[in-house]
Design a protein around this motif. Sequence first.
Motif, mmCIF file in Angstrom:
data_model
loop_
_atom_site.group_PDB
_atom_site.id
_atom_site.type_symbol
_atom_site.label_atom_id
_atom_site.label_comp_id
_atom_site.label_asym_id
_atom_site.label_seq_id
_atom_site.Cartn_x
_atom_site.Cartn_y
_atom_site.Cartn_z
ATOM 1 N N ALA A 80 23.008 13.570 15.262
ATOM 2 C CA ALA A 80 21.769 12.892 14.879
ATOM 3 C C ALA A 80 22.040 11.480 14.430
ATOM 4 N N LYS A 81 22.591 10.692 15.323
ATOM 5 C CA LYS A 81 22.889 9.308 14.978
ATOM 6 C C LYS A 81 21.601 8.551 14.696
ATOM 7 N N PRO A 82 21.568 7.725 13.663
ATOM 8 C CA PRO A 82 20.346 6.986 13.376
ATOM 9 C C PRO A 82 20.015 6.019 14.504
ATOM 10 N N VAL A 83 18.739 5.863 14.737
ATOM 11 C CA VAL A 83 18.289 4.979 15.804
ATOM 12 C C VAL A 83 18.436 3.534 15.369
ATOM 13 N N GLN A 84 18.966 2.699 16.247
ATOM 14 C CA GLN A 84 19.105 1.270 15.961
ATOM 15 C C GLN A 84 17.755 0.604 16.161
ATOM 16 N N VAL A 85 17.163 0.110 15.101
ATOM 17 C CA VAL A 85 15.848 -0.508 15.239
ATOM 18 C C VAL A 85 16.005 -1.957 15.641
ATOM 19 N N THR A 86 14.959 -2.493 16.247
ATOM 20 C CA THR A 86 15.016 -3.878 16.708
ATOM 21 C C THR A 86 14.129 -4.793 15.886
ATOM 22 N N ALA A 87 13.263 -4.234 15.081
ATOM 23 C CA ALA A 87 12.399 -5.067 14.244
ATOM 24 C C ALA A 87 12.196 -4.371 12.918
ATOM 25 N N ALA A 88 12.100 -5.142 11.855
ATOM 26 C CA ALA A 88 11.996 -4.570 10.517
ATOM 27 C C ALA A 88 10.653 -3.883 10.330
ATOM 28 N N ARG A 89 10.696 -2.630 9.943
ATOM 29 C CA ARG A 89 9.482 -1.964 9.508
ATOM 30 C C ARG A 89 9.186 -2.420 8.090
ATOM 31 N N ARG A 90 7.977 -2.816 7.841
ATOM 32 C CA ARG A 90 7.560 -3.152 6.487
ATOM 33 C C ARG A 90 6.480 -2.180 6.053
ATOM 34 N N ALA A 91 6.453 -1.824 4.784
ATOM 35 C CA ALA A 91 5.345 -1.018 4.287
ATOM 36 C C ALA A 91 4.054 -1.790 4.521
ATOM 37 N N SER A 92 3.009 -1.097 4.929
ATOM 38 C CA SER A 92 1.754 -1.759 5.274
ATOM 39 C C SER A 92 0.649 -1.317 4.320
ATOM 40 N N ILE A 93 -0.312 -2.193 4.111
ATOM 41 C CA ILE A 93 -1.404 -1.906 3.175
ATOM 42 C C ILE A 93 -2.708 -2.494 3.692
ATOM 43 N N ALA A 94 -3.783 -1.764 3.456
ATOM 44 C CA ALA A 94 -5.131 -2.255 3.698
ATOM 45 C C ALA A 94 -5.831 -2.369 2.351
ATOM 46 N N VAL A 95 -6.326 -3.553 2.031
ATOM 47 C CA VAL A 95 -7.067 -3.774 0.789
ATOM 48 C C VAL A 95 -8.545 -3.712 1.139
ATOM 49 N N MET A 96 -9.201 -2.612 0.772
ATOM 50 C CA MET A 96 -10.607 -2.432 1.102
ATOM 51 C C MET A 96 -11.478 -3.271 0.157
ATOM 52 N N PRO A 97 -12.671 -3.676 0.612
ATOM 53 C CA PRO A 97 -13.545 -4.509 -0.235
ATOM 54 C C PRO A 97 -13.847 -3.834 -1.568
ATOM 55 N N PHE A 98 -13.716 -4.586 -2.642
ATOM 56 C CA PHE A 98 -14.003 -4.064 -3.971
ATOM 57 C C PHE A 98 -15.519 -3.987 -4.173
ATOM 58 N N CYS A 99 -15.973 -2.856 -4.661
ATOM 59 C CA CYS A 99 -17.411 -2.652 -4.869
ATOM 60 C C CYS A 99 -17.851 -3.248 -6.205
ATOM 61 N N GLU A 100 -19.032 -3.841 -6.223
ATOM 62 C CA GLU A 100 -19.611 -4.346 -7.473
ATOM 63 C C GLU A 100 -20.571 -3.298 -8.014
ATOM 64 N N LEU A 101 -20.327 -2.854 -9.246
ATOM 65 C CA LEU A 101 -21.156 -1.827 -9.865
ATOM 66 C C LEU A 101 -22.308 -2.487 -10.613
ATOM 67 N N ALA A 102 -23.303 -2.907 -9.881
ATOM 68 C CA ALA A 102 -24.509 -3.488 -10.479
ATOM 69 C C ALA A 102 -25.697 -2.650 -10.051
ATOM 70 N N ALA A 103 -26.658 -2.513 -10.937
ATOM 71 C CA ALA A 103 -27.804 -1.643 -10.660
ATOM 72 C C ALA A 103 -28.612 -2.145 -9.477
ATOM 73 N N GLU A 104 -28.837 -3.427 -9.392
ATOM 74 C CA GLU A 104 -29.664 -4.005 -8.346
ATOM 75 C C GLU A 104 -28.844 -4.988 -7.502
ATOM 76 N N PRO A 105 -29.131 -5.050 -6.188
ATOM 77 C CA PRO A 105 -28.419 -6.011 -5.335
ATOM 78 C C PRO A 105 -28.532 -7.437 -5.830
ATOM 79 N N ALA A 106 -29.665 -7.772 -6.433
ATOM 80 C CA ALA A 106 -29.868 -9.142 -6.899
ATOM 81 C C ALA A 106 -28.902 -9.510 -8.028
ATOM 82 N N GLU A 107 -28.362 -8.483 -8.710
ATOM 83 C CA GLU A 107 -27.470 -8.736 -9.829
ATOM 84 C C GLU A 107 -26.010 -8.885 -9.385
ATOM 85 N N ARG A 108 -25.760 -8.658 -8.091
ATOM 86 C CA ARG A 108 -24.395 -8.773 -7.583
ATOM 87 C C ARG A 108 -24.136 -10.215 -7.158
#
Length: 671
Positions: free
Chosen positions: A268-296
């Motif tokens: 089980a020889k390790p596979v020789q990679v050709t490009a660096a794998r980097r940890a990946s992340i998705a930053v989803m839009p932060f929600c505004e907790l306001a009662a009415e849309p007009a207050e956001r």
Amino acid sequence: METDGPSVVFSAQELELRLLGPMTLMRHGVAVTLPPSRKVRALLAYLALAPGSVPRERLCDLLWELPNDPRGELRWSLSKLRLLMDTDGRRRVIAADDRISLDLDGCDVDARHLMEKRRRGVENLDLAALRTIAERCSVDLLEGADIDSCPAFNHWLTSRRSEFRLYGLEAAAEIVKKTPVGGEDGLPAARQWLHFAPLDAEANVRFLEELCQKRMTDACNRHLEAAARLFADEGEDFAPIREAWEHLRRLARQPAVTIVSEGVGALAKPVQVTAARRASIAVMPFCELAAEPAERHGLGGAITHDVISKLARLRSLFVIARGSVFAIAGEGLELQEIGRRLGVDYIATGFLEQHDHLVGVTVEVAEAATAHIVWTERFEARSAERFTLLEEVGNSIVQSIAAEIENEERNRAILKHPDSLDAWEAYHRGLWHMFRFTAEENARATEFFRLSTRLDPTFSRAHAGLSFTHWQRAFQRWGDRDAEAKEALKAAGQSLLVDDQNPAAHWSMGRALWLTGDHDQAVRELEHSIHLSPNFALGHYALAFVHSQSGDPQAAIAASDHSRLLSPYDPLLFGMLGTRAIALIRLDAFEEAAEWAVKAAARPNAHVHILAIAAHCLALSGRIGEARNYAARIRLQNPDYRTDNFLDAFHFTPDVIARYREAAVLIGLAT
């Protein structure tokens, strides 16, 4: 190999303290009821594992925060510890010179036994000792002891848990090495190794060998199916294991052939990679907790955009573009589905509350594959200026996300066998060893960084890490300074060559140039690193380090403060504090310098030069008794250490050198 019988024995002594699994305390074989306070139990565990006495200041920082009374809380907790630990008139909780320690003579502490045995090398232990270590380390250190309100303690606990998991992994691998394939103990040993390292190709192959020897074909097929799913979920290459299984099946079909383990090199020889794998992340839009849309006010979207941009500029993670995350944000998808759609490892979500000029943002980071929460925190800022709010909250979120994912990736890499690491994992394994700040661990880190650069020569941060280890060897005099400085420059140059937009590349070059005495060019490189990424905490710290000795001391203080603001639990925090103390000496603020130097020396992994900063600063402030205590600690670590060693490591101006020499005479560190 040891031949004096089982090497790890836990006997009923006067006191027995069990730290692996849930904490338990026995007195003369009878269980003692532990206090309900988690902080008291955390304090007991921390002191029990500490190599020596611990400053009160360090314990206060670890478990308590202002505006409470940390020292008062510590005194109360120590009184509870004395009720637990003092036996038959013997005082075990020792307070001396503002430092706390435990007298553990006659006290059986399971974790300390394992640490001592592991220091001798697992290859020198007999099977009985190895089995004990593997069994004990199969559970978490201080199970259930996390304290939400104590991030510093939780960081320490996470690090120590990783160490003990690594002990268990090393012991399990060594057991397999000493156990013949197909023997009576072969299958249990292979199963235990697999428990510690489910993503290790060699562990999987050995488990299949044992099953194959016993003609357990159905079990082999079930394991292959389950392991293939696990490897796919983690983005790992399963092909070497499948190839090894086909090899085993061919051997098994041949009559009168004994299957002999050929090791991961053949199967089980390790596979020789050709490009660096980097940890990946998705930053989803932060929600505004306001009662009415007009207050956001659109702050949620603005902060999300700011975090995405700044994370991308750090270049330590692969960050999904704003358009992609906003495009699917309204579909109401579960985290795991978002992860599959965007192909990411981690997902950050958050919500925002605004009251007058106070903005609070709560952020969570979860593993995409499992929806397991890796980290959560709340950030607050108060300002009438929208830009100021974005800057304060965004900076804190960015650095925290980057640090927590890096910590998670380091801990993940520790659990894998070195032969199965890819470039990304080898780099993070190197970081894990590098942050131990000893000559031995620095050497291990060097090898992992070299492995990472061999697997992927275009991985800029791996070259920067290699430069860091050479820098440490030069600075600490663990090797020839001139030769190591050249190697640090060479690795930093390679880091720049493959990615000159990476702040870590310019950071490593700036530090290497400082080693050679090129102050001005070092400052330019370090300034460029934080220009590329204003959130790069190590860039600000390195700039403080250079300025504190022969540049602008006020700039050094500002850069040190900013580095700590960006990364308050950084592994190099002792250096951030120590550079501030050095800068204050140049401003004749001796008493203030002494306070910061003592804080630096109290940090975990503070090396001998940091203790020397504390000793000299205390002497210059007139606190001679305390300074001599630090000088004594220095001599315990290095009997030959003198002020000349301290001055030789840094680049001080002549007037500052004269001050330190005067202090050295007062505390016995003069040549």
